[in-house]
Design a protein around this motif. Structure first.
Motif, mmCIF file in Angstrom:
data_model
loop_
_atom_site.group_PDB
_atom_site.id
_atom_site.type_symbol
_atom_site.label_atom_id
_atom_site.label_comp_id
_atom_site.label_asym_id
_atom_site.label_seq_id
_atom_site.Cartn_x
_atom_site.Cartn_y
_atom_site.Cartn_z
ATOM 1 N N THR A 32 0.813 -1.213 0.000
ATOM 2 C CA THR A 32 0.000 0.000 0.000
ATOM 3 C C THR A 32 0.845 1.261 0.000
ATOM 4 N N ALA A 33 2.084 1.155 0.428
ATOM 5 C CA ALA A 33 2.927 2.342 0.434
ATOM 6 C C ALA A 33 4.389 1.947 0.469
ATOM 7 N N MET A 34 5.209 2.806 -0.136
ATOM 8 C CA MET A 34 6.661 2.671 -0.082
ATOM 9 C C MET A 34 7.208 4.045 0.275
ATOM 10 N N GLY A 35 8.303 4.038 1.004
ATOM 11 C CA GLY A 35 8.805 5.339 1.411
ATOM 12 C C GLY A 35 10.253 5.325 1.813
ATOM 13 N N TRP A 36 10.743 6.517 2.058
ATOM 14 C CA TRP A 36 12.088 6.729 2.564
ATOM 15 C C TRP A 36 11.992 7.500 3.871
ATOM 16 N N TYR A 37 12.706 7.011 4.848
ATOM 17 C CA TYR A 37 12.808 7.665 6.145
ATOM 18 C C TYR A 37 14.277 7.974 6.396
ATOM 19 N N ARG A 38 14.534 8.855 7.339
ATOM 20 C CA ARG A 38 15.921 9.132 7.693
ATOM 21 C C ARG A 38 16.040 9.359 9.194
ATOM 22 N N GLN A 39 17.238 9.091 9.675
ATOM 23 C CA GLN A 39 17.512 9.288 11.087
ATOM 24 C C GLN A 39 18.898 9.885 11.248
ATOM 25 N N ALA A 40 18.925 11.087 11.782
ATOM 26 C CA ALA A 40 20.181 11.761 12.069
ATOM 27 C C ALA A 40 20.599 11.427 13.500
ATOM 28 N N PRO A 41 21.887 11.549 13.820
ATOM 29 C CA PRO A 41 22.356 11.231 15.173
ATOM 30 C C PRO A 41 21.601 12.022 16.232
ATOM 31 N N GLY A 42 21.109 11.323 17.236
ATOM 32 C CA GLY A 42 20.410 11.974 18.337
ATOM 33 C C GLY A 42 18.985 12.391 18.030
ATOM 34 N N LYS A 43 18.496 12.025 16.849
ATOM 35 C CA LYS A 43 17.131 12.415 16.465
ATOM 36 C C LYS A 43 16.299 11.182 16.159
ATOM 37 N N GLN A 44 14.985 11.382 16.159
ATOM 38 C CA GLN A 44 14.083 10.294 15.829
ATOM 39 C C GLN A 44 14.031 10.079 14.324
ATOM 40 N N ARG A 45 13.682 8.868 13.924
ATOM 41 C CA ARG A 45 13.499 8.583 12.519
ATOM 42 C C ARG A 45 12.294 9.376 12.017
ATOM 43 N N LEU A 80 14.886 7.514 -4.623
ATOM 44 C CA LEU A 80 14.771 8.848 -4.046
ATOM 45 C C LEU A 80 15.841 9.717 -4.699
ATOM 46 N N GLN A 81 15.399 10.607 -5.568
ATOM 47 C CA GLN A 81 16.315 11.559 -6.189
ATOM 48 C C GLN A 81 16.425 12.769 -5.277
ATOM 49 N N MET A 82 17.637 13.068 -4.853
ATOM 50 C CA MET A 82 17.863 14.158 -3.905
ATOM 51 C C MET A 82 18.736 15.213 -4.573
ATOM 52 N N ASN A 83 18.180 16.386 -4.763
ATOM 53 C CA ASN A 83 18.896 17.510 -5.362
ATOM 54 C C ASN A 83 19.067 18.634 -4.351
ATOM 55 N N SER A 84 19.965 19.537 -4.653
ATOM 56 C CA SER A 84 20.206 20.705 -3.791
ATOM 57 C C SER A 84 20.381 20.292 -2.343
ATOM 58 N N LEU A 85 21.215 19.308 -2.131
ATOM 59 C CA LEU A 85 21.395 18.759 -0.786
ATOM 60 C C LEU A 85 21.992 19.786 0.158
ATOM 61 N N LYS A 86 21.572 19.686 1.412
ATOM 62 C CA LYS A 86 22.016 20.581 2.471
ATOM 63 C C LYS A 86 22.677 19.769 3.585
ATOM 64 N N PRO A 87 23.542 20.390 4.358
ATOM 65 C CA PRO A 87 24.157 19.650 5.475
ATOM 66 C C PRO A 87 23.125 19.032 6.411
ATOM 67 N N GLU A 88 21.990 19.674 6.568
ATOM 68 C CA GLU A 88 20.958 19.130 7.461
ATOM 69 C C GLU A 88 20.259 17.896 6.889
ATOM 70 N N ASP A 89 20.571 17.538 5.650
ATOM 71 C CA ASP A 89 20.059 16.293 5.075
ATOM 72 C C ASP A 89 20.908 15.090 5.491
ATOM 73 N N THR A 90 22.013 15.344 6.166
ATOM 74 C CA THR A 90 22.890 14.262 6.602
ATOM 75 C C THR A 90 22.162 13.344 7.574
ATOM 76 N N ALA A 91 22.142 12.062 7.242
ATOM 77 C CA ALA A 91 21.425 11.078 8.052
ATOM 78 C C ALA A 91 21.626 9.694 7.437
ATOM 79 N N VAL A 92 21.160 8.693 8.162
ATOM 80 C CA VAL A 92 21.026 7.361 7.578
ATOM 81 C C VAL A 92 19.625 7.282 6.977
ATOM 82 N N TYR A 93 19.558 6.909 5.724
ATOM 83 C CA TYR A 93 18.283 6.843 5.006
ATOM 84 C C TYR A 93 17.835 5.383 4.911
ATOM 85 N N TYR A 94 16.567 5.163 5.265
ATOM 86 C CA TYR A 94 16.003 3.819 5.294
ATOM 87 C C TYR A 94 14.853 3.704 4.301
ATOM 88 N N CYS A 95 14.854 2.610 3.581
ATOM 89 C CA CYS A 95 13.755 2.280 2.692
ATOM 90 C C CYS A 95 12.675 1.537 3.477
#
Length: 120
Positions: A32-45, A80-95
């Motif tokens: 029913t759904a597919m997605g991308w999540y991310r988790q940066a150090p010290g933050k929730q997914r 997941l096509q990621m353009n114009s990346l920013k330092p705040e996009d730094t994280a582990v990305y999960y499918c």
């Protein structure tokens, strides 16, 4: 057994682009759904982007206009096509995929994660 394998992460300078891929192996029905999540150090997914079975998409406000989610091959692969990346996009990305196997309840399936690091 269902496995989701991410690839495409890495180190990129701010303003650059990366394309993440998630390949599914094993049968999964009624996705029913597919997605991308991310988790940066010290933050929730957190949800980054999601595509429903009908094709509608949802994006986190922080990535709207910069990231694009898509799926191909009868939902075997999600990108997941990621353009114009920013330092705040730094994280582990999960499918993620939500579906069911034969004779089982529908549930979330997760990949092992891929690191994305954006340098300033």
């Amino acid at each position: 057994q269902v496995q989701l394998v991410e690839s495409g992460g890495g180190l990129v300078q701010a303003g650059g682009s990366l394309r993440l891929s998630c390949a599914r192996s094993g049968s999964l029905f009624a996705i029913t759904a597919m997605g991308w999540y991310r988790q940066a150090p010290g933050k929730q997914r957190e949800l980054v982007a999601r595509i429903a079975s009908g094709g509608s998409t949802t994006y986190a406000d922080s990535v709207k206009g910069r990231f694009t989610i898509s799926s191909v091959n009868a939902k075997n692969t999600v990108y997941l096509q990621m353009n114009s990346l920013k330092p705040e996009d730094t994280a582990v990305y999960y499918c993620n995929m939500f579906g069911k196997r034969l004779l089982s309840e529908a549930r979330d399936y997760w990949g092992q994660g891929t690191q994305v690091t954006v340098s300033s």
